[in-house]
Design an enzyme around this catalytic site. Sequence first.
Site, short mmCIF file in Angstrom:
data_model
loop_
_atom_site.label_atom_id
_atom_site.label_comp_id
_atom_site.label_asym_id
_atom_site.label_seq_id
_atom_site.Cartn_x
_atom_site.Cartn_y
_atom_site.Cartn_z
N TYR A 147 0.84 -1.20 0.09
CA TYR A 147 -0.03 -0.07 0.09
C TYR A 147 0.72 1.22 0.04
O TYR A 147 1.88 1.39 0.61
CB TYR A 147 -0.85 -0.10 1.16
CG TYR A 147 -1.86 1.25 1.11
CD1 TYR A 147 -2.88 1.51 0.17
CD2 TYR A 147 -1.67 2.00 2.34
CE1 TYR A 147 -3.77 2.41 0.49
CE2 TYR A 147 -2.59 3.26 2.36
CZ TYR A 147 -3.65 3.49 1.31
OH TYR A 147 -4.34 4.59 1.47
N ASP A 242 9.27 2.92 0.20
CA ASP A 242 8.26 3.51 0.85
C ASP A 242 8.44 3.05 2.19
O ASP A 242 7.91 2.05 2.82
CB ASP A 242 7.08 2.89 0.05
CG ASP A 242 5.98 3.83 0.89
OD1 ASP A 242 6.10 4.64 1.88
OD2 ASP A 242 4.62 3.39 0.51
N LYS A 270 3.96 9.26 8.73
CA LYS A 270 3.63 8.79 9.96
C LYS A 270 4.46 9.24 11.18
O LYS A 270 4.27 10.17 11.52
CB LYS A 270 3.43 7.05 9.89
CG LYS A 270 2.41 6.88 8.73
CD LYS A 270 2.00 5.44 8.94
CE LYS A 270 0.57 5.08 7.98
NZ LYS A 270 0.78 4.77 6.76
C1 LIG Z 1 0.14 4.83 5.52
C2 LIG Z 1 1.07 4.47 4.29
C3 LIG Z 1 0.96 5.44 3.24
C4 LIG Z 1 -0.09 6.50 2.87
O1 LIG Z 1 0.08 7.63 3.94
P1 LIG Z 1 -1.10 8.68 4.46
O2 LIG Z 1 -0.66 9.46 5.12
O3 LIG Z 1 -2.24 7.69 4.79
O4 LIG Z 1 -1.60 9.02 2.93
C5 LIG Z 1 1.84 5.08 2.06
N1 LIG Z 1 2.74 4.21 2.23
C6 LIG Z 1 2.57 3.46 3.24
C7 LIG Z 1 3.62 2.33 3.28
C8 LIG Z 1 1.86 3.41 4.37
O5 LIG Z 1 1.61 2.52 5.30
#
Ligand SMILES: *Cc1c(COP(=O)(O)O)cnc(C)c1O
Length: 435
Positions: A147, A242, A270
């Site tokens: 994701y 990511d 995050k």
């Molecule tokens: C949460 C998440 C995102 C997206 O971040 P948001 O702040 O919710 O848009 C992208 N990549 C990873 C791996 C994530 O866990």
Amino acid sequence: MNRGVGPRSRALFRRASRTLVGGVDSPVRSFAAVGGSPVFFARGRGAYLVDEDGRRYLDLVGSWGANLLGNAPRSVVGAVRRTASRGLSFGAPSALEHELGERLKDAVPTLERLRFVSSGTEAVMSAIRAARGRTGRSKIVKFAGGYHGHSDGLLARAGSGVAAGSLPDSAGVPRAITRETLVARYNDPDSLRRLFERWGESIAAVVVEPVAGNMGVVPPLPGFLAALSDLAHRSGALVIADEVITGFRLRRGTVGETLGLRPDLVTLGKVIGGGMPVAAYGGRRAVMEVVAPVGPVYQAGTLAGNPVAMAAGIATLAALTASRYRRLEETSRLLERVLVEAAAEVRAEPFTVQRAGSMLGLFFAPGPITNVEEAERTDRSRYARFFHVALDRGIYLPPSALETAFVSMATGPAEVERAAPAFRAAFRALREDSS
Ligand SMILES: *Cc1c(COP(=O)(O)O)cnc(C)c1O
């Protein structure tokens, strides 16, 4: 089944549903994957959350990993208060932006230049735009179950939240866009090699979570991330790590390079905002200088780098000492042991915990789980049952089987030991169901 959710939470959800779509601002919060009505929270402190009915929960969600320091850490709240009193947003440069940037650079060698944005979605979307701008190529590769936010091109086989909503792809995303997205299988270098053999010349980047955290927790098999880096770089594609979940959670900095990944671009989110909307993308200078105002790739943000969010990030990073990471590892290891022992004690197997530091994936299946197909074959109805009994007994787990449980630095051995009877009860309920 959902008897534990209090009357005020239920009433608030009914009322919210008349205004907000589905009563929530992000689908997984709705409990759609586990059934029932979601808990509404009033406040949090340290390891615990308190709901609108005054019930207390051990918080194992931590705002989906953002709250590494726990709820409302004093130093971060203080920094936010002080900064907010001087202005919420200028829409112009302020010193806190490069201050947080310097702290990130110090910890992440890949980050020669970076840009702050307000969400992980934006960070990955922008990193991909930069990769396309730099390479002049259009295709990207992601892994099934990975994701990377909800931008159009990345909603192909996107894992937890999407899978839980039974939307393998999202409506509203043009085929013309996802046609540029190639999907490989996580932990399977051959699946990636086949894509590069066929499309190598047109692949701009491979985007990967170094430790997958959106299909439960699925660590990379030895050699996988190095093979990925080789394949990408040999064909002139960039590697985007990511690290929106893993960055500053698994260690002070990013984790990919310790696992064999050689990223050209990195995305963070995050943890680096400590609960405020902060994310960033960055990488090698030559790559990042395609971004405006230096280069031709446009990307902007009205509230990007706003001082209050930056102050929260700076205060968060300041608190991330080596000893806190050590204690977090010990607490997380204890939680893993308590869960596994509780399952064994009441004979509720098969049950597997896959843990990377303070990220725990709970699977009702024999392990190991190495990709999303295997994660989806686990018994998600057993997770839902487990979730609700634990919730009744004051444990707030992620309301979806394929999400990660997060331990915060405000959680210690005492909090984990106190939770053990609740876990035993939850496993016992599973056994009673099947007998
Ligand atoms: C949460 C998440 C995102 C997206 O971040 P948001 O702040 O919710 O848009 C992208 N990549 C990873 C791996 C994530 O866990």
